[in-house]
Design an enzyme around this catalytic site. Structure first.
Site, PDB file in Angstrom:
ATOM      1  N   ASP A   4      81.766 -32.851  29.930  1.00 50.42           N
ATOM      2  CA  ASP A   4      81.116 -33.272  28.713  1.00 50.42           C
ATOM      3  C   ASP A   4      82.134 -34.175  27.998  1.00 50.42           C
ATOM      4  O   ASP A   4      83.329 -34.149  28.322  1.00 50.42           O
ATOM      5  CB  ASP A   4      80.778 -32.032  27.879  1.00 50.42           C
ATOM      6  CG  ASP A   4      80.256 -32.386  26.506  1.00 50.42           C
ATOM      7  OD1 ASP A   4      79.359 -33.232  26.431  1.00 50.42           O
ATOM      8  OD2 ASP A   4      80.762 -31.828  25.511  1.00 50.42           O
ATOM      9  N   ASP A  29      82.053 -35.335  24.092  1.00 47.76           N
ATOM     10  CA  ASP A  29      82.368 -34.974  22.709  1.00 47.76           C
ATOM     11  C   ASP A  29      82.787 -33.504  22.627  1.00 47.76           C
ATOM     12  O   ASP A  29      82.005 -32.623  22.983  1.00 47.76           O
ATOM     13  CB  ASP A  29      81.137 -35.204  21.819  1.00 47.76           C
ATOM     14  CG  ASP A  29      80.656 -36.651  21.872  1.00 47.76           C
ATOM     15  OD1 ASP A  29      81.231 -37.473  21.159  1.00 47.76           O
ATOM     16  OD2 ASP A  29      79.721 -36.952  22.638  1.00 47.76           O
TER      17      ASP A  29
HETATM   18  C1  G6P Z   1      77.083 -35.319  22.011  1.00 44.00           C
HETATM   19  C2  G6P Z   1      77.445 -34.692  20.694  1.00 44.00           C
HETATM   20  C3  G6P Z   1      76.223 -34.493  19.834  1.00 44.00           C
HETATM   21  C4  G6P Z   1      75.436 -35.790  19.724  1.00 44.00           C
HETATM   22  C5  G6P Z   1      75.037 -36.275  21.111  1.00 44.00           C
HETATM   23  C6  G6P Z   1      74.273 -37.579  21.084  1.00 44.00           C
HETATM   24  O1  G6P Z   1      76.522 -34.366  22.840  1.00 44.00           O
HETATM   25  O2  G6P Z   1      78.086 -33.443  20.874  1.00 44.00           O
HETATM   26  O3  G6P Z   1      76.611 -34.042  18.572  1.00 44.00           O
HETATM   27  O4  G6P Z   1      74.291 -35.602  18.935  1.00 44.00           O
HETATM   28  O5  G6P Z   1      76.209 -36.441  21.884  1.00 44.00           O
HETATM   29  O6  G6P Z   1      75.143 -38.603  20.721  1.00 44.00           O
HETATM   30  P1  G6P Z   1      74.746 -40.105  20.426  1.00 44.00           P
HETATM   31  O7  G6P Z   1      76.085 -40.819  20.463  1.00 44.00           O
HETATM   32  O8  G6P Z   1      73.830 -40.565  21.510  1.00 44.00           O
HETATM   33  O9  G6P Z   1      74.093 -40.144  19.106  1.00 44.00           O
HETATM   34 MG    MG Z   2      80.321 -31.517  23.622  1.00 41.87          MG
END
Ligand code: G6P
Ligand code: MG
Length: 219
Positions: A8, A10
């Site tokens: 993953d 983030d």
């Molecule tokens: C990651 C983060 C989420 C976020 C998602 C979508 O999984 O942990 O908090 O909402 O990505 O991110 P984006 O950059 O597409 O908005």
């Molecule tokens: Mg994450």
């Protein structure tokens, strides 16, 4: 046998939660919605559209789909701009070391992120070269807790799930790994990722040596 690792992004490779928080907070303030760090925690690992729906539910707000997309785009513009300040120094401690080690040991490595901005984040970190496959929010339509993003990544790596370990910091991310029959490493507190096969508080502790010693029979 473990042959591949799927990460993953983030909360595992880099900590973007604060940047997501600031962008959602700006949108919420503009809209007169309640939004705080506790609610931000609930957005960990889930897609942008699922995130805005969580925030709207919390605020008991109902809007048509077109307006929701517009608002999510507004949040994203703020978030993407804030990514410009991210640099090669912004890996979570231990993440770059682990990626480097996996490369030198010849493991296959993929990204399995819900973010549609994963490429930009990886570029800011100068991390693209660590990955054989990049699976992001644009690769599949069903987001975590569905296993689709990890299945996409393992398929592209040419490996079955049982040959791969998924690294995740989100509850729904571990749910997704388990739903796809992947081995899982949780990064974070027990309350969040205690259901992973093994768990470390931070990426700093998640060395290849430690991972190998926990999954002894699989290496
Ligand atoms: C990651 C983060 C989420 C976020 C998602 C979508 O999984 O942990 O908090 O909402 O990505 O991110 P984006 O950059 O597409 O908005
Ligand atoms: Mg994450």
């Amino acid at each position: 046998m473990i042959k591949g690792f799927i990460f993953d992004l983030d909360g595992v490779i880099t900590d973007t939660a604060e940047l997501h928080y600031a962008a959602w907070k700006k949108l919420a303030d503009d809209m007169g919605w309640q939004f705080d760090r506790d609610l931000n925690e609930k957005l960990r690992g889930i897609s942008r559209m699922d995130s805005i729906k969580v925030i709207m539910d919390y605020n008991k707000v109902f809007l048509d789909e077109e307006t929701i997309v517009e608002l999510a785009t507004k949040k994203n513009d703020i978030y993407v701009e804030s990514l410009d300040s991210m640099t090669q120094e912004d890996y979570l401690p231990g993440a770059k070391e682990l990626l480097t080690h996996l490369r030198s040991e010849g493991f296959s490595v993929a990204l399995g992120s819900a973010s549609k901005n994963a490429n930009k984040v990886l570029k800011q970190l100068n991390a693209i070269h660590f990955f054989d496959v990049i699976g992001d929010g644009n690769s599949v339509s069903k987001s975590k807790p569905a296993p689709d993003i990890f299945l996409f990544a393992s398929e592209k790596l040419g490996l079955p799930p049982e040959n791969c370990i998924v690294f995740e910091d989100a509850e729904k991310g571990i749910d997704a790994a388990k739903a796809g029959n992947f081995h899982s490493v949780g990064i974070g507190p027990k309350e969040r990722v205690g259901h992973a096969d093994i768990r470390f508080n931070t990426m700093k502790e998640a060395t290849l040596f430690e991972v190998k010693s926990h999954f002894k029979d699989l290496f």
